[in-house]
Write a protein that holds these residues in place. Structure first.
Motif, PDB file in Angstrom:
ATOM      1  N   GLU A  96       9.183  -0.915  -4.110  1.00 52.42           N
ATOM      2  CA  GLU A  96       8.648   0.294  -3.496  1.00 52.42           C
ATOM      3  C   GLU A  96       9.775   1.239  -3.073  1.00 52.42           C
ATOM      4  N   PRO A  97       9.587   2.562  -3.263  1.00 54.88           N
ATOM      5  CA  PRO A  97      10.625   3.521  -2.852  1.00 54.88           C
ATOM      6  C   PRO A  97      10.968   3.439  -1.371  1.00 54.88           C
ATOM      7  N   VAL A  98       9.946   3.283  -0.516  1.00 53.82           N
ATOM      8  CA  VAL A  98      10.217   3.234   0.908  1.00 53.82           C
ATOM      9  C   VAL A  98      11.013   1.981   1.262  1.00 53.82           C
ATOM     10  N   THR A  99      10.712   0.874   0.554  1.00 57.09           N
ATOM     11  CA  THR A  99      11.462  -0.362   0.799  1.00 57.09           C
ATOM     12  C   THR A  99      12.887  -0.235   0.271  1.00 57.09           C
ATOM     13  N   GLN A 100      13.016   0.383  -0.890  1.00 52.51           N
ATOM     14  CA  GLN A 100      14.353   0.600  -1.432  1.00 52.51           C
ATOM     15  C   GLN A 100      15.186   1.461  -0.494  1.00 52.51           C
ATOM     16  N   GLN A 101      14.525   2.475   0.075  1.00 53.06           N
ATOM     17  CA  GLN A 101      15.224   3.327   1.027  1.00 53.06           C
ATOM     18  C   GLN A 101      15.652   2.540   2.260  1.00 53.06           C
ATOM     19  N   HIS A 102      14.780   1.625   2.676  1.00 53.69           N
ATOM     20  CA  HIS A 102      15.093   0.787   3.835  1.00 53.69           C
ATOM     21  C   HIS A 102      16.231  -0.179   3.503  1.00 53.69           C
ATOM     22  N   TYR A 127       1.973   8.715   4.768  1.00 51.68           N
ATOM     23  CA  TYR A 127       2.019   9.157   3.374  1.00 51.68           C
ATOM     24  C   TYR A 127       2.901   8.234   2.524  1.00 51.68           C
ATOM     25  N   ASP A 128       3.815   7.482   3.177  1.00 52.73           N
ATOM     26  CA  ASP A 128       4.793   6.666   2.457  1.00 52.73           C
ATOM     27  C   ASP A 128       4.473   5.187   2.477  1.00 52.73           C
ATOM     28  N   VAL A 129       3.413   4.777   3.155  1.00 49.36           N
ATOM     29  CA  VAL A 129       3.080   3.355   3.228  1.00 49.36           C
ATOM     30  C   VAL A 129       2.730   2.866   1.821  1.00 49.36           C
ATOM     31  N   PRO A 130       3.308   1.734   1.360  1.00 48.26           N
ATOM     32  CA  PRO A 130       3.013   1.235   0.014  1.00 48.26           C
ATOM     33  C   PRO A 130       1.519   0.969  -0.175  1.00 48.26           C
ATOM     34  N   ALA A 131       1.058   1.138  -1.408  1.00 47.99           N
ATOM     35  CA  ALA A 131      -0.360   0.996  -1.718  1.00 47.99           C
ATOM     36  C   ALA A 131      -0.863  -0.401  -1.406  1.00 47.99           C
ATOM     37  N   ILE A 162      -4.629  -4.056   2.014  1.00 45.16           N
ATOM     38  CA  ILE A 162      -4.912  -5.319   2.710  1.00 45.16           C
ATOM     39  C   ILE A 162      -6.342  -5.275   3.251  1.00 45.16           C
ATOM     40  N   PRO A 163      -7.168  -6.261   2.936  1.00 42.99           N
ATOM     41  CA  PRO A 163      -8.565  -6.248   3.423  1.00 42.99           C
ATOM     42  C   PRO A 163      -8.641  -6.243   4.945  1.00 42.99           C
ATOM     43  N   VAL A 164      -9.720  -5.698   5.428  1.00 40.37           N
ATOM     44  CA  VAL A 164      -9.939  -5.549   6.870  1.00 40.37           C
ATOM     45  C   VAL A 164      -9.876  -6.884   7.588  1.00 40.37           C
ATOM     46  N   ARG A 165     -10.357  -7.943   6.948  1.00 38.36           N
ATOM     47  CA  ARG A 165     -10.454  -9.233   7.634  1.00 38.36           C
ATOM     48  C   ARG A 165      -9.087  -9.785   8.052  1.00 38.36           C
ATOM     49  N   TYR A 166      -7.977  -9.299   7.451  1.00 39.93           N
ATOM     50  CA  TYR A 166      -6.656  -9.844   7.754  1.00 39.93           C
ATOM     51  C   TYR A 166      -5.933  -9.058   8.848  1.00 39.93           C
ATOM     52  N   TYR A 167      -6.626  -8.056   9.401  1.00 46.08           N
ATOM     53  CA  TYR A 167      -6.079  -7.367  10.568  1.00 46.08           C
ATOM     54  C   TYR A 167      -6.496  -8.161  11.799  1.00 46.08           C
ATOM     55  N   ASP A 196      -6.305  15.759   3.213  1.00 45.10           N
ATOM     56  CA  ASP A 196      -4.956  15.995   2.692  1.00 45.10           C
ATOM     57  C   ASP A 196      -4.291  14.680   2.302  1.00 45.10           C
ATOM     58  N   TRP A 197      -4.407  13.691   3.182  1.00 42.97           N
ATOM     59  CA  TRP A 197      -3.823  12.381   2.872  1.00 42.97           C
ATOM     60  C   TRP A 197      -4.496  11.793   1.643  1.00 42.97           C
ATOM     61  N   GLU A 198      -5.816  11.885   1.565  1.00 42.15           N
ATOM     62  CA  GLU A 198      -6.558  11.307   0.446  1.00 42.15           C
ATOM     63  C   GLU A 198      -6.180  11.974  -0.872  1.00 42.15           C
ATOM     64  N   GLN A 199      -5.919  13.261  -0.839  1.00 40.89           N
ATOM     65  CA  GLN A 199      -5.515  13.945  -2.067  1.00 40.89           C
ATOM     66  C   GLN A 199      -4.099  13.521  -2.484  1.00 40.89           C
ATOM     67  N   ARG A 200      -3.213  13.421  -1.517  1.00 38.59           N
ATOM     68  CA  ARG A 200      -1.822  13.049  -1.849  1.00 38.59           C
ATOM     69  C   ARG A 200      -1.702  11.589  -2.245  1.00 38.59           C
ATOM     70  N   ARG A 201      -2.554  10.740  -1.705  1.00 41.69           N
ATOM     71  CA  ARG A 201      -2.520   9.314  -2.039  1.00 41.69           C
ATOM     72  C   ARG A 201      -3.695   8.927  -2.924  1.00 41.69           C
ATOM     73  N   SER A 202      -4.119   9.831  -3.750  1.00 44.17           N
ATOM     74  CA  SER A 202      -5.276   9.596  -4.620  1.00 44.17           C
ATOM     75  C   SER A 202      -5.019   8.397  -5.525  1.00 44.17           C
ATOM     76  N   GLY A 203      -6.017   7.514  -5.621  1.00 43.98           N
ATOM     77  CA  GLY A 203      -5.927   6.335  -6.476  1.00 43.98           C
ATOM     78  C   GLY A 203      -5.348   5.113  -5.823  1.00 43.98           C
ATOM     79  N   TRP A 204      -5.010   5.203  -4.542  1.00 52.26           N
ATOM     80  CA  TRP A 204      -4.409   4.057  -3.870  1.00 52.26           C
ATOM     81  C   TRP A 204      -5.352   2.858  -3.827  1.00 52.26           C
ATOM     82  N   ASP A 205      -6.685   3.123  -3.802  1.00 51.97           N
ATOM     83  CA  ASP A 205      -7.666   2.038  -3.685  1.00 51.97           C
ATOM     84  C   ASP A 205      -8.226   1.613  -5.037  1.00 51.97           C
ATOM     85  N   ARG A 206      -7.595   2.034  -6.128  1.00 46.07           N
ATOM     86  CA  ARG A 206      -8.027   1.606  -7.463  1.00 46.07           C
ATOM     87  C   ARG A 206      -6.845   0.945  -8.162  1.00 46.07           C
TER      88      ARG A 206
END
Length: 335
Positions: A194-200, A100-104, A109-114, A139-149
């Protein structure tokens, strides 16, 4: 039937190849199975990784490794075993990040770079991000709505790579988290978005602030010690100067006392000499006074004697003159 199976197998290979075929051979400076304190995810670079910027994204990846390794917003990111891990150093230790906290932009990151995609990536577009909503649920999709736009033209600038970590490899790699924070705060000034990075980064910032406070406190203590030392030196100099002045005053006083004593002795000696001279004069006067009657008597006697002699001499002369006159008269009568 065999022909159908062959066609299906070829199709699967081609589909897998569109996002799994690495453009570079795996790097030879990566070992697997060695970890550091924290979460061990089996990653250990023998030297700093070769990170390349993904075109159009503020994210780096290493095309020479065979696992999903990225760098974004000041942290290294690894996707492994359906989990995301992050670290501020290229070899960890790693901390698990809730999906839920992974930055957008990491999710985008496109699939090809995995470099080691999980099986459920199969069939997804290589130039598009993974369909995380399909995998992690509604549930994840609702909480992270708009991550892919997002507006691809307004992507933030990529964070600078912490290349100072090139100097730390092999046995020099800092294993203690506190040591990592210290080195990073001294060499890496990037402020994360990013908040998670700031926290780190927060422990590092706090540690940096604490270190600055400690340094400031130490500088203040050193300055106070320096001031105290200067004050002590000044006080010692003042005391030494006062002692010197006191010594000089004592010497002058002693010299003055000696001079006064000499003057007193001289005055006393002079007084004694005067008294002795006065006594001598008095004695002489006394003796003179005592001797004066005898002298007068002798003088009178001398005068009397002299008068008698003069009288006798005069009488004698008169007698001689008388006789001469008598002779002269007789001589005239005779003639």
């Amino acid at each position: 039937m065999k022909k159908t199976y062959l066609i299906i197998a070829i199709s699967i290979v081609l589909v897998e190849g569109c996002y799994t075929a690495p453009p570079y051979p795996p790097s030879s400076h990566v070992a697997v199975g060695v970890g550091y304190p924290g979460v061990n995810i089996g990653i250990n670079f023998s030297m700093y990784p070769d990170l390349v910027l993904i075109p159009g994204y503020p994210v780096y990846y290493d095309p020479r490794v065979d696992f999903n390794y990225f760098f974004y917003d000041g942290l290294y990111w690894v996707f492994q075993g359906d989990n995301w891990y992050a670290s501020s150093w290229y070899n960890g230790p790693w901390g698990r990040v809730d999906y839920y906290d992974v930055p957008a932009y990491v999710l985008r990151i496109p699939v090809r770079y995995y470099r080691q995609p999980p099986p459920y990536f199969r069939g997804w577009r290589a130039d598009a991000p993974p369909r995380w909503g399909d995998h992690w649920g509604r549930d994840w999709e609702q909480r992270r709505s708009g991550w892919d736009r997002w507006d691809r033209g307004s992507a933030p600038a990529p964070a600078p790579l912490p290349t100072y970590q090139r100097n730390y490899s092999g046995d020099r790699y800092p294993r203690a988290v506190e040591q990592q924070h210290t080195i990073r705060s001294e060499n890496y000034r990037y402020q994360p978005r990013e908040p998670v990075t700031q926290q780190h980064f927060k422990p590092s910032v706090q540690q940096g602030q604490q270190r600055q406070q400690d340094q400031q406190r130490q500088q203040d203590q050193q300055r106070q010690q320096g001031q105290q030392r200067q004050q002590d030196q000044q006080r010692q100099q003042d005391q030494q100067r006062q002692q010197d002045q006191q010594r000089q005053q004592d010497q002058q006083r002693q010299q003055s006392q000696r001079q006064q004593e000499q003057q007193r002795q001289q005055a006393q000696q002079t007084k004694q000499e005067q008294q002795r001279q006065q006594q001598q004069n008095q004695q002489q006067d006394l003796e003179r006074k005592r001797a004066q009657p005898e002298a007068q008597e002798q003088d009178q006697k001398r005068k009397a004697t002299q008068q008698e002699l003069n009288r006798k001499k005069k009488a004698t002369q008169e007698e001689l003159d008388r006789r001469k006159k008598e002779e002269d008269v007789r001589d005239r009568y005779r003639q």
